[in-house]
Motif scaffolding. Structure first.
Motif: not given
Ligand code: HEC
Ligand code: HEC
Length: 489
Positions: A325, A328, A330, A335-336
């Motif tokens: 993930r 975060g 972007n 946005a991973t």
């Protein structure tokens, strides 16, 4: 690629074979010459003093390291992701801390319990791994002088070589702004680092910590909890002379335990010390490639994996697979993403740069890369030789299916584009592609395996770093690691 090298080796080989009194064969002479010129002694410890595992602080630190009592939900300990029997890591691409289906099950088969997480804590995560990066090894952690973490967010501000970061300039941590020392960071980088896992929701804190959410509040909450338990008080007295528990002492003791994990007695060290039969011919060929420049037909790994600890403690763009993930970040499409060192410095030149890892014991510290995208050393080595080709041929079947990998190609192409830009701009120390054969890959891997201290593969030898029945279990929350077959480590 290595015509020049081959000619040079053949020449020295001929000379050596014709002289039966010469103990060093041709390749030994070539290799030792290269190492001599580079000042490589294979002794990363040199005159550094690190604690012994028998030291009372290291003993206390071990008990803390294995206690789920430091976790906000009492289901995750440091050892959940850094077990000696798993190479000082967790043998997972991406770590799973709180809300594991079975908290004491470590390594493959450890899964995040999405259902329980949603029920209990409203945690925002799906069933895939919750931690965005690969857990580095704690082995030889006391040999870092400049930076800890893949992005160096625990950092010595004293750039002259110092013992494990303890320079006069102090240590910057996530509790202080970039470039400014954290007054609470303690005596060395390792103690400074151990202030943070307990504050990370997905690693240890969880989503229901009673004392509140700031880093300081979490640590104060833990101090209160530990001070209230008489059994911990006597352990702290043994180590520090009185029973008072501060988070500073917790971090210091854990740091002393980790710093006692010194595993540097490798076949490579024996070889450089004169025992020419301690490594194979293939490993010697790999070492010549590793330590030789591109001009000399080598692979120039040493330009980044420099010195006796095999790292320049600096940051480079290698475009290793960005799975999971992410942090975060972007990139305009997903946005991973994980921008690496840029997250700390906000310097565009640092985008997608990650810290050069040490290669000592690298054989047992997989999966490899900051997001654990590779599960074989051969694949990592091919990537280090030519990142673009390796990514184009990336084998997704090596990943556990629970890992979020659908953005891998998109995210990693951004890093690859950054690498191309840096090459066009002739950035100092930028990675350059190397042409190679599969035999070269095999030789480089053979060399990397000579960097393994046999102790790290031996349960008996590692026993002093794993609490046993005779060791106090002050809060009854010791993690007793078990594998997916139900066997205790
Ligand atoms: C859920 C898994 C998990 C837990 C629990 C955990 N860690 Fe880690 N650890 C990681 C990951 C992942 C990283 C890399 C994070 C990064 O670079 O952003 C890391 C980084 C580190 C590092 C830096 C290593 C290096 O080479 O720079 C040290 C030291 C460390 N952890 C020690 C600890 C200690 C001490 C604890 C307990 C207080 C702990 N960890 C708890 C997963 C974990
Ligand atoms: C330009 C600098 C540079 C060069 C040259 C380089 N490396 Fe690396 N290496 C790195 C960085 C940086 C990483 C970590 C990248 C990441 O995690 O995203 C890494 C990661 C690795 C890893 C994985 C280690 C781990 O713990 O995950 C191995 C193995 C490795 N390199 C071996 C080599 C070999 C062998 C060569 C030569 C063929 C080489 N490297 C050349 C910088 C370099």
């Amino acid at each position: 690629m290595k015509k020049l090298l081959a000619v040079a080796l053949a020449a020295t080989l001929l000379v050596a074979c014709s002289d039966s009194n010469d103990s060093a064969s041709g390749i030994d002479a070539t290799l030792l010459g290269i190492l001599d010129a580079a000042g490589h002694t294979a002794d990363p410890l040199a005159s550094r003093t690190l604690p012994a595992i028998t030291d009372p602080k290291a003993q206390l630190g071990m008990k803390l390291f294995y206690s789920k009592g430091l976790g906000g939900q009492a289901d995750s300990a440091c050892v959940s992701c850094h077990h000696p029997m798993l190479g000082g890591g967790d043998n997972l691409s991406l770590s799973i801390g709180v809300d594991a289906e079975a908290p004491d099950l470590l390594g493959p088969g450890r899964f995040h319990d999405a259902f329980r997480a949603a029920q209990d804590n409203n945690s925002p995560y799906d069933g895939g791994p919750t931690v965005p990066r690969n857990a580095p090894t704690t082995f030889n952690i006391g040999l870092w002088d400049q930076v800890l973490f893949h992005d160096g967010r625990v950092e010595s501000l004293d750039k002259t070589p110092a013992s494990n970061g303890a320079g006069a300039g102090g240590i910057r941590t996530p509790d202080s702004v970039y470039g400014v020392a954290d007054p609470d960071s303690g005596d060395n980088l390792v103690a400074a680092q151990s202030r943070f896992p307990v504050t990370s929701a997905e690693e240890m804190r969880g989503f229901i910590f009673e004392a509140g959410n700031s880093n300081a509040a979490v640590r104060i909450g833990l101090e209160a909890k530990f001070n209230a338990l008489a059994a911990w008080a006597s352990e702290f007295t043994l180590a520090y002379g009185d029973a008072s528990v501060s988070y500073g002492r917790i971090a210091d003791a854990i740091g002393e335990y980790e710093r006692s994990q010194v595993f540097v007695n490798t076949p490579w060290k024996a070889y450089v010390g004169g025992a020419s039969n301690s490594i194979s011919e293939s490993a010697k060929r790999g070492a010549v490639l590793f330590f030789s420049s591109l001009q000399d037909g080598g692979a120039n790994c040493v330009s980044c994996h420099a010195g006796n600890f095999f790292t320049d403690e600096s940051f480079h763009v290698l475009a290793m697979p960005q799975i999971g993930r992410g942090k975060g970040n972007n990139n305009g499409v997903t946005a991973t993403d994980d921008f690496g060192r840029f997250r700390e410095t906000a310097d565009l030149a640092d985008k997608y740069r990650f810290r050069t890892p040490t290669l000592l014991n690298v054989e047992v510290t997989g999966p490899w890369g900051h997001a654990g995208g590779y599960t074989t050393l051969e694949a990592v080595v091919r990537h280090m030789l030519n990142p673009a080709t390796a990514l184009a041929n990336y084998d997704f079947s090596q990943l556990n299916p629970s890992i979020q990998a659908s953005h891998m190609q998109i995210n990693t192409q951004f890093a690859l584009a950054q690498l191309q830009t840096n090459r066009s701009n002739n950035v100092v120390g930028v990675h350059r592609d190397v042409s190679f054969s599969e035999a070269d890959v095999e030789d480089l891997v053979s060399f990397l395996k000579t960097l393994t201290d046999p102790c790290v593969k031996d349960r008996l030898c590692l026993a002093p770093w794993i609490p046993g029945a005779a060791d106090a279990n002050p809060d009854g929350l010791r993690l007793n690691a078990v594998n997916n077959l139900g066997n205790f480590f």
